[in-house]
Write a protein that holds these residues in place. Structure first.
Motif, PDB file in Angstrom:
ATOM      1  N   ASP A  91     -45.456 -52.046-127.871  1.00 11.73           N
ATOM      2  CA  ASP A  91     -45.631 -51.465-126.539  1.00 11.73           C
ATOM      3  C   ASP A  91     -44.426 -51.854-125.683  1.00 11.73           C
ATOM      4  O   ASP A  91     -44.456 -52.837-124.939  1.00 11.73           O
ATOM      5  N   LEU A  92     -43.377 -51.077-125.800  1.00 16.10           N
ATOM      6  CA  LEU A  92     -42.127 -51.416-125.121  1.00 16.10           C
ATOM      7  C   LEU A  92     -42.173 -51.182-123.615  1.00 16.10           C
ATOM      8  O   LEU A  92     -41.518 -51.886-122.850  1.00 16.10           O
ATOM      9  N   ASN A  93     -42.912 -50.162-123.186  1.00 17.44           N
ATOM     10  CA  ASN A  93     -42.926 -49.850-121.755  1.00 17.44           C
ATOM     11  C   ASN A  93     -44.129 -50.447-121.023  1.00 17.44           C
ATOM     12  O   ASN A  93     -44.322 -50.200-119.835  1.00 17.44           O
ATOM     13  N   GLY A 144     -39.939 -44.132-129.860  1.00 19.69           N
ATOM     14  CA  GLY A 144     -39.222 -45.388-130.011  1.00 19.69           C
ATOM     15  C   GLY A 144     -40.118 -46.601-130.122  1.00 19.69           C
ATOM     16  O   GLY A 144     -39.618 -47.716-130.320  1.00 19.69           O
ATOM     17  N   GLU A 145     -41.444 -46.404-130.014  1.00 17.58           N
ATOM     18  CA  GLU A 145     -42.363 -47.539-130.060  1.00 17.58           C
ATOM     19  C   GLU A 145     -43.028 -47.718-131.429  1.00 17.58           C
ATOM     20  O   GLU A 145     -43.834 -48.613-131.616  1.00 17.58           O
ATOM     21  N   MET A 146     -42.689 -46.885-132.387  1.00 16.96           N
ATOM     22  CA  MET A 146     -43.194 -47.037-133.749  1.00 16.96           C
ATOM     23  C   MET A 146     -42.099 -46.645-134.727  1.00 16.96           C
ATOM     24  O   MET A 146     -41.312 -45.743-134.457  1.00 16.96           O
ATOM     25  N   ALA A 147     -41.989 -47.366-135.835  1.00 17.83           N
ATOM     26  CA  ALA A 147     -40.930 -47.080-136.797  1.00 17.83           C
ATOM     27  C   ALA A 147     -41.348 -47.508-138.193  1.00 17.83           C
ATOM     28  O   ALA A 147     -42.240 -48.344-138.383  1.00 17.83           O
ATOM     29  N   GLN A 148     -40.708 -46.903-139.172  1.00 20.85           N
ATOM     30  CA  GLN A 148     -40.886 -47.317-140.563  1.00 20.85           C
ATOM     31  C   GLN A 148     -40.018 -48.550-140.790  1.00 20.85           C
ATOM     32  O   GLN A 148     -38.852 -48.590-140.386  1.00 20.85           O
ATOM     33  N   CYS A 149     -40.570 -49.557-141.435  1.00 21.63           N
ATOM     34  CA  CYS A 149     -39.831 -50.797-141.657  1.00 21.63           C
ATOM     35  C   CYS A 149     -38.753 -50.638-142.721  1.00 21.63           C
ATOM     36  O   CYS A 149     -38.845 -49.780-143.604  1.00 21.63           O
ATOM     37  N   LEU A 208     -38.499 -55.391-142.776  1.00 28.56           N
ATOM     38  CA  LEU A 208     -37.957 -55.794-141.481  1.00 28.56           C
ATOM     39  C   LEU A 208     -38.194 -54.671-140.483  1.00 28.56           C
ATOM     40  O   LEU A 208     -37.844 -53.511-140.728  1.00 28.56           O
ATOM     41  N   CYS A 209     -38.796 -54.998-139.353  1.00 27.97           N
ATOM     42  CA  CYS A 209     -39.047 -53.995-138.311  1.00 27.97           C
ATOM     43  C   CYS A 209     -37.740 -53.677-137.586  1.00 27.97           C
ATOM     44  O   CYS A 209     -37.058 -54.586-137.085  1.00 27.97           O
ATOM     45  N   PRO A 210     -37.355 -52.413-137.492  1.00 30.31           N
ATOM     46  CA  PRO A 210     -36.109 -52.061-136.795  1.00 30.31           C
ATOM     47  C   PRO A 210     -36.224 -52.075-135.275  1.00 30.31           C
ATOM     48  O   PRO A 210     -35.207 -52.020-134.576  1.00 30.31           O
ATOM     49  N   ILE A 211     -37.446 -52.142-134.740  1.00 33.70           N
ATOM     50  CA  ILE A 211     -37.616 -52.160-133.289  1.00 33.70           C
ATOM     51  C   ILE A 211     -37.195 -53.531-132.753  1.00 33.70           C
ATOM     52  O   ILE A 211     -37.742 -54.555-133.138  1.00 33.70           O
ATOM     53  N   GLY A 212     -36.211 -53.540-131.879  1.00 33.04           N
ATOM     54  CA  GLY A 212     -35.716 -54.794-131.310  1.00 33.04           C
ATOM     55  C   GLY A 212     -34.903 -55.624-132.283  1.00 33.04           C
ATOM     56  O   GLY A 212     -34.632 -56.802-132.020  1.00 33.04           O
ATOM     57  N   LYS A 213     -34.487 -55.036-133.412  1.00 36.01           N
ATOM     58  CA  LYS A 213     -33.739 -55.774-134.440  1.00 36.01           C
ATOM     59  C   LYS A 213     -32.371 -56.207-133.904  1.00 36.01           C
ATOM     60  O   LYS A 213     -31.663 -55.436-133.252  1.00 36.01           O
ATOM     61  N   VAL A 259     -53.685 -51.013-132.003  1.00 35.29           N
ATOM     62  CA  VAL A 259     -52.587 -50.504-131.176  1.00 35.29           C
ATOM     63  C   VAL A 259     -52.536 -48.991-131.293  1.00 35.29           C
ATOM     64  O   VAL A 259     -52.420 -48.452-132.402  1.00 35.29           O
ATOM     65  N   CYS A 260     -52.644 -48.288-130.180  1.00 35.80           N
ATOM     66  CA  CYS A 260     -52.638 -46.828-130.197  1.00 35.80           C
ATOM     67  C   CYS A 260     -51.239 -46.297-130.502  1.00 35.80           C
ATOM     68  O   CYS A 260     -50.261 -46.702-129.865  1.00 35.80           O
ATOM     69  N   ILE A 261     -51.140 -45.401-131.473  1.00 38.47           N
ATOM     70  CA  ILE A 261     -49.849 -44.810-131.820  1.00 38.47           C
ATOM     71  C   ILE A 261     -49.833 -43.293-131.630  1.00 38.47           C
ATOM     72  O   ILE A 261     -48.801 -42.651-131.847  1.00 38.47           O
ATOM     73  N   GLN A 262     -50.982 -42.705-131.260  1.00 41.66           N
ATOM     74  CA  GLN A 262     -51.032 -41.269-130.977  1.00 41.66           C
ATOM     75  C   GLN A 262     -52.135 -40.991-129.976  1.00 41.66           C
ATOM     76  O   GLN A 262     -53.295 -41.317-130.199  1.00 41.66           O
TER      77      GLN A 262
END
Length: 362
Positions: free
Chosen positions: A32-34, A43-48, A57-62, A269-272
């Motif tokens: 939850d970036l915002n 931008g708040e969900m990604a494939q590792c 490795l999670c690419p969010i905030g990497k 965590v809601c993703i949709q």
């Protein structure tokens, strides 16, 4: 069984479009970036990313790790975050967010609401009088999905303007024939979506949908070229049948938005998200519902229901006859019909509906 003045058509249950195939979505991360309480925004969900040691490795905030004089790497985010080497052999990196194995913790998706509305025709006696309840200006619950994980962050609630029109002129004399508009929209959406899933191109699928829409309805009631372009856009975006129908009716001012709810989540965590609506066969039906419900005690407790389960029933004959049209602001509708005195239209509208009720009730 119920006979209705304004009907809506059922939607056959459809599976939500999968987030990704199992082979490519085993490890996901969400954040939850915002700070709005979910991870359903772009931008708040990604494939590792796969790592050299077989992990992820999670690419969010990497961020890249920093090496010291001895060749050891440390994470700038703190010692609690491990430095991992990507499978391709790049510089070790770390992330403040953890990966989730979806084969162990699957994505939870809310069941798609399938609200056919009230049946259009019920039993009648020998004289043709309706033996069941009468529902006037009834709608049905529909949803569309804003950008999120399940639709690859495409806006499936987007509309292209007024594709469907009331087609009712200055009176309600044609109301029993214009109910076919909503049925035509449903048939077209289903034809387009079915063709696209079977391998047709978006253009071919949209053409199939447009052909289905115009069968049995007045072509003047729908802007076919806009409908084709609309279906092409939404099919290419991965939107489903209910997304398309809701967007078309919503853009034509025939839907009341009830609110948003979480349609898919993982580990809470809601993703949709999805936006629930009550959609009606005409703009007039939506306006009278919005302005008539506050006058009736029967709607005080339930209101419009909840975003996930909108309450879209029509008025009973007694409720409709109790409505005070002089307290309604129908100016939104007057602008779409031929120029007549507003008082004349109000009288004409109620008289025509009352005449219709007298023909179907004992």
């Amino acid at each position: 069984m119920i006979r209705r003045l304004a009907i809506a058509c059922a939607i056959a249950p459809l599976s939500l479009i999968a987030l990704a195939s199992p082979a490519h979505a085993a490890q996901l991360c969400a954040a939850d970036l915002n700070g709005n309480g979910d991870a359903a925004d772009a931008g708040e969900m990604a494939q590792c990313l796969a790592t050299a040691d077989g992990g992820s490795l999670c690419p969010i905030g990497k961020v890249d790790c920093v090496g010291d004089s001895s060749g050891a790497y440390g994470c700038p985010l703190g010692a609690a975050h491990a430095c991992l080497t990507p499978a391709g052999g790049a510089v070790p990196a770390c992330s403040p967010h953890s990966c989730i194995d979806t084969s162990v913790t699957p994505i939870e998706t809310e069941e798609l609401v399938d609200d056919p509305g009230a049946p259009a025709d019920g039993p009648v006696d020998a004289e043709g009088n309706c033996l069941g309840a009468i529902e006037i200006f009834g709608g049905r619950a529909l949803r569309c999905r804003p950008p999120g994980a399940s639709n690859t962050f495409q806006n499936c609630c987007r509309d292209k303007g007024k594709i469907v029109t009331d087609g009712m002129g200055g009176s309600l004399s044609s109301i029993t024939t214009k109910i076919a508009i909503a049925k035509g929209v449903f048939t077209g959406m289903k034809a387009a979506y079915t063709a696209f899933k079977a391998g047709a191109t978006a253009s071919e699928a949209a053409s199939a949908g447009a052909n289905a829409i115009i069968v049995g309805i007045d072509p003047a009631s729908i802007a076919i070229s806009l409908a084709v372009n609309y279906m092409i856009e939404l099919l290419l975006q991965g939107c489903d049948q209910q997304d398309m129908e809701t967007g078309m009716l919503r853009g034509s001012d025939m839907c009341h938005e009830v609110g948003s709810y979480c349609a898919s989540s993982i580990l809470g965590v809601c993703i949709q998200k999805a936006i629930g609506h009550c959609c009606f066969n005409t703009k007039l039906g939506r306006i009278i519902q919005e302005q008539g419900r506050p006058q009736l005690a029967a709607f005080n407790d339930l209101g419009w229901g909840t975003p996930k389960h909108p309450y879209c029933r029509g008025f009973s004959a007694e409720e409709f006859q109790a409505l005070d049209f002089s307290r309604m602001d129908l100016s939104e509708y007057y602008g779409d019909i031929e120029a007549r005195a507003q008082s004349d239209i109000q009288i004409d509208m109620k008289d025509k509906v009352d005449d219709y009720l007298r023909t179907i009730t004992p």
